[in-house]
Design a protein around this motif. Structure first.
Motif, mmCIF file in Angstrom:
data_model
loop_
_atom_site.group_PDB
_atom_site.id
_atom_site.type_symbol
_atom_site.label_atom_id
_atom_site.label_comp_id
_atom_site.label_asym_id
_atom_site.label_seq_id
_atom_site.Cartn_x
_atom_site.Cartn_y
_atom_site.Cartn_z
ATOM 1 N N LYS A 1 14.239 8.211 -2.559
ATOM 2 C CA LYS A 1 15.639 8.238 -1.704
ATOM 3 C C LYS A 1 16.176 7.178 -1.131
ATOM 4 C CE LYS A 1 16.489 9.958 3.054
ATOM 5 N NZ LYS A 1 16.424 8.580 3.702
ATOM 6 N N GLU A 2 15.155 5.956 -0.991
ATOM 7 C CA GLU A 2 15.686 4.782 -0.322
ATOM 8 C C GLU A 2 16.389 3.796 -1.513
ATOM 9 O OE1 GLU A 2 15.799 3.785 2.662
ATOM 10 O OE2 GLU A 2 14.904 5.593 3.042
ATOM 11 N N LEU A 3 15.747 3.923 -2.936
ATOM 12 C CA LEU A 3 16.441 2.867 -3.835
ATOM 13 C C LEU A 3 17.532 3.974 -4.705
ATOM 14 C CD1 LEU A 3 12.880 1.880 -5.418
ATOM 15 C CD2 LEU A 3 14.536 0.564 -4.105
ATOM 16 N N ARG A 4 17.762 5.134 -4.405
ATOM 17 C CA ARG A 4 18.968 5.670 -5.237
ATOM 18 C C ARG A 4 20.135 4.946 -4.940
ATOM 19 N NH1 ARG A 4 20.726 11.983 -4.065
ATOM 20 N NH2 ARG A 4 20.913 11.064 -2.006
ATOM 21 N N PRO A 5 20.522 4.546 -3.670
ATOM 22 C CA PRO A 5 21.681 3.841 -3.184
ATOM 23 C C PRO A 5 22.090 2.841 -4.194
ATOM 24 C CG PRO A 5 20.737 4.664 -1.167
ATOM 25 C CD PRO A 5 19.631 4.720 -2.595
ATOM 26 N N SER B 1 20.365 -6.629 -6.801
ATOM 27 C CA SER B 1 21.740 -6.231 -6.145
ATOM 28 C C SER B 1 21.687 -4.663 -6.882
ATOM 29 C CB SER B 1 22.844 -7.002 -6.995
ATOM 30 O OG SER B 1 22.616 -6.936 -8.414
ATOM 31 N N HIS B 2 20.801 -4.361 -7.622
ATOM 32 C CA HIS B 2 20.689 -3.071 -8.405
ATOM 33 C C HIS B 2 19.169 -2.965 -9.152
ATOM 34 C CE1 HIS B 2 21.468 -5.495 -11.997
ATOM 35 N NE2 HIS B 2 20.797 -4.552 -12.559
ATOM 36 N N VAL B 3 19.219 -1.408 -9.332
ATOM 37 C CA VAL B 3 18.069 -1.100 -9.967
ATOM 38 C C VAL B 3 18.295 -0.361 -11.037
ATOM 39 C CG1 VAL B 3 15.744 0.232 -9.881
ATOM 40 C CG2 VAL B 3 16.454 -1.211 -7.961
ATOM 41 N N ASP C 1 0.796 -1.130 -0.058
ATOM 42 C CA ASP C 1 0.046 0.041 -0.090
ATOM 43 C C ASP C 1 1.054 1.282 -0.094
ATOM 44 O OD1 ASP C 1 -1.715 2.191 0.380
ATOM 45 O OD2 ASP C 1 -2.643 1.265 2.291
ATOM 46 N N MET C 2 0.920 1.653 -1.204
ATOM 47 C CA MET C 2 1.899 3.021 -1.346
ATOM 48 C C MET C 2 1.319 4.437 -0.573
ATOM 49 S SD MET C 2 4.850 1.992 -2.464
ATOM 50 C CE MET C 2 5.502 0.474 -3.234
ATOM 51 N N SER C 3 0.458 4.194 0.174
ATOM 52 C CA SER C 3 -0.156 5.609 1.070
ATOM 53 C C SER C 3 0.484 5.515 2.244
ATOM 54 C CB SER C 3 -1.614 5.378 1.198
ATOM 55 O OG SER C 3 -2.150 4.302 1.855
ATOM 56 N N SER C 4 1.128 4.311 2.340
ATOM 57 C CA SER C 4 1.777 4.155 3.716
ATOM 58 C C SER C 4 3.225 4.297 3.725
ATOM 59 C CB SER C 4 1.389 2.800 4.459
ATOM 60 O OG SER C 4 2.260 2.227 5.265
ATOM 61 N N TYR C 5 4.144 4.865 4.774
ATOM 62 C CA TYR C 5 5.471 4.935 4.315
ATOM 63 C C TYR C 5 5.932 3.577 4.838
ATOM 64 C CZ TYR C 5 10.155 6.177 5.943
ATOM 65 O OH TYR C 5 11.714 6.138 6.294
ATOM 66 N N ASP C 6 5.462 2.903 5.945
ATOM 67 C CA ASP C 6 5.873 1.706 6.381
ATOM 68 C C ASP C 6 5.697 0.520 5.332
ATOM 69 O OD1 ASP C 6 6.691 2.905 8.725
ATOM 70 O OD2 ASP C 6 4.615 2.193 9.719
ATOM 71 N N GLU C 7 4.781 0.491 4.811
ATOM 72 C CA GLU C 7 4.564 -0.317 3.581
ATOM 73 C C GLU C 7 5.458 -0.280 2.333
ATOM 74 O OE1 GLU C 7 1.465 -2.385 2.310
ATOM 75 O OE2 GLU C 7 0.977 -3.151 4.542
ATOM 76 N N MET C 8 5.833 0.950 2.267
ATOM 77 C CA MET C 8 6.764 1.349 1.023
ATOM 78 C C MET C 8 8.201 0.958 1.643
ATOM 79 S SD MET C 8 9.423 3.673 0.502
ATOM 80 C CE MET C 8 9.348 5.058 1.394
ATOM 81 N N MET C 9 8.506 0.937 2.907
ATOM 82 C CA MET C 9 9.688 0.556 3.215
ATOM 83 C C MET C 9 9.827 -0.961 3.326
ATOM 84 S SD MET C 9 11.865 3.168 3.963
ATOM 85 C CE MET C 9 12.988 2.626 5.167
ATOM 86 N N LYS C 10 8.724 -1.687 3.711
ATOM 87 C CA LYS C 10 8.755 -3.032 3.600
ATOM 88 C C LYS C 10 9.109 -3.542 1.916
ATOM 89 C CE LYS C 10 5.447 -4.122 6.971
ATOM 90 N NZ LYS C 10 4.211 -4.349 7.418
ATOM 91 N N PHE C 11 8.326 -2.837 1.032
ATOM 92 C CA PHE C 11 8.555 -3.106 -0.567
ATOM 93 C C PHE C 11 10.163 -2.966 -0.785
ATOM 94 C CE2 PHE C 11 8.713 -1.071 -4.496
ATOM 95 C CZ PHE C 11 8.204 -2.200 -5.448
ATOM 96 N N VAL C 12 10.713 -1.866 -0.171
ATOM 97 C CA VAL C 12 11.855 -1.402 -0.590
ATOM 98 C C VAL C 12 12.929 -2.662 0.109
ATOM 99 C CG1 VAL C 12 13.936 0.154 0.015
ATOM 100 C CG2 VAL C 12 11.712 0.918 -0.842
ATOM 101 N N SER C 13 12.636 -3.190 1.164
ATOM 102 C CA SER C 13 13.530 -4.315 1.822
ATOM 103 C C SER C 13 13.467 -5.437 1.140
ATOM 104 C CB SER C 13 12.995 -4.603 3.303
ATOM 105 O OG SER C 13 13.052 -3.490 4.185
ATOM 106 N N ARG C 14 12.226 -5.683 0.616
ATOM 107 C CA ARG C 14 12.019 -6.965 -0.137
ATOM 108 C C ARG C 14 12.998 -7.044 -1.387
ATOM 109 N NH1 ARG C 14 6.284 -9.603 -0.847
ATOM 110 N NH2 ARG C 14 7.487 -10.849 -2.008
ATOM 111 N N VAL C 15 12.716 -5.490 -2.200
ATOM 112 C CA VAL C 15 13.421 -5.476 -3.479
ATOM 113 C C VAL C 15 15.019 -5.637 -3.048
ATOM 114 C CG1 VAL C 15 14.219 -3.860 -5.243
ATOM 115 C CG2 VAL C 15 11.898 -3.951 -4.622
ATOM 116 N N LYS C 16 15.327 -4.967 -2.019
ATOM 117 C CA LYS C 16 16.930 -5.005 -1.636
ATOM 118 C C LYS C 16 17.338 -6.275 -1.448
ATOM 119 C CE LYS C 16 17.745 -0.112 -0.490
ATOM 120 N NZ LYS C 16 17.731 0.825 0.710
ATOM 121 N N GLU C 17 16.613 -7.228 -0.622
ATOM 122 C CA GLU C 17 16.943 -8.513 -0.480
ATOM 123 C C GLU C 17 17.227 -9.408 -1.557
ATOM 124 O OE1 GLU C 17 13.895 -8.815 3.163
ATOM 125 O OE2 GLU C 17 13.635 -10.472 1.847
#
Ligand SMILES: NC(=O)c1ccc[n+]([C@@H]2O[C@H](COP(=O)([O-])OP(=O)(O)OC[C@H]3O[C@@H](n4cnc5c(N)ncnc54)[C@H](OP(=O)(O)O)[C@@H]3O)[C@@H](O)[C@H]2O)c1
Length: 245
Positions: free
Chosen positions: A124-128, A83-85, A64-80
């Protein structure tokens, strides 16, 4: 190295059109992360409508991209997993047709969070982990260029997205990541499913081409903007000549 793309809200409408255009032009080892919000049936339908080869490239994630926490969980799953985007498409957007006098602070905040604040932090989270020479695209709106009367909060958030697009150029310069936005006018998606024939007619009268845009017309343009190596900080309108004649 395989190309990794992320698209938010890629299971329907404009997002699905862009996702399918990317799949059409993808290599066998490319990966496409497609997020959706609430409609799992629609997400499964999108997945199964693709060729077997392309289905293997898709990673469907609910968030749910209305939620910062859900977005952060999404980012964590992608990062797991990734290796890159290479490409990031921020496409989710919501609106309301409530009158200004009926606005509640909660509703305003939800729309601002979904359309603006969460995308800011997703970048911001995915830029790195974004590759040098990557590409970011925002789905803005012509309602952010011209003040439509129908949805004040929507226009304000889309206008902010256009300004964000230009403002991020400097932030992304060290990695030579390009950032652009598209600003569609009225496009034939489920967004307009409750419109009456009279409403269509009234809007079509204002469009020089006298029709709503097709999803494929927007997706084709979005794809060209994503891959064009010299487009950076641009907001590209696509509206059939709305209010120009
Ligand atoms: N259609 C137009 O005329 C038009 C014009 C200009 C700009 N736009 C912009 O284009 C973008 C896409 O619009 P569309 O017309 O293609 O809409 P759409 O067909 O309704 O698709 C919206 C997509 O976003 C997802 N989504 C919605 N709310 C979400 C949430 N809270 N969290 C995560 N995902 C969510 C949906 O997934 P679920 O269904 O699973 O929730 C779906 O995949 C939006 O940014 C919109 O502002 C549209």
């Amino acid at each position: 190295m395989s190309k990794v793309t992320i698209i938010t809200g890629g299971t329907s409408g404009i997002g699905r059109g862009i996702a399918e255009k990317i799949l059409e032009n993808s290599a066998s080892d490319d990966i496409l992360y497609v997020s959706y919000g609430h409609n799992t049936e629609q997400a499964e339908e999108f997945l199964h409508a693709q060729t077997e080869e392309n289905q293997k490239k898709i990673r469907l994630l609910q968030a749910d991209m209305s939620s910062y926490d859900e977005m952060m969980k999404f980012v964590s799953r992608v990062k797991e997993e990734a290796s890159h985007v290479d490409w990031l498409i921020n496409n989710v957007g919501i609106s309301t047709y409530a009158k200004y006098e009926d606005y509640t602070f909660d509703e305003w905040t939800k729309i601002v969070n979904t359309n603006l604040s969460v995308p800011v932090f997703l970048v911001k989270e995915l830029r790195p982990i974004m590759n040098e020479g990557g590409s970011i695209l925002f789905t803005g709106s012509y309602a952010g260029q011209q003040a439509y009367s129908s949805s004040l909060v929507y226009g304000v958030t889309k206008s902010a997205i256009h300004f964000l697009t230009k403002s991020l150029v400097k932030e992304l310069e060290p990695k030579q990541i390009r950032v652009n936005a598209i600003a569609p006018g009225f496009i034939e998606t489920s967004w307009h499913k409750n419109r009456t024939p009279e409403s269509y007619e009234r809007i079509n009268r204002k469009i020089a081409l006298h029709r709503f845009g097709e999803i494929s017309e927007v997706a084709d343009m979005a794809y060209e903007v994503l891959k064009n190596g010299y487009m950076n900080g641009s907001v590209v309108d696509i509206h059939g000549g709305y209010d120009y004649f």
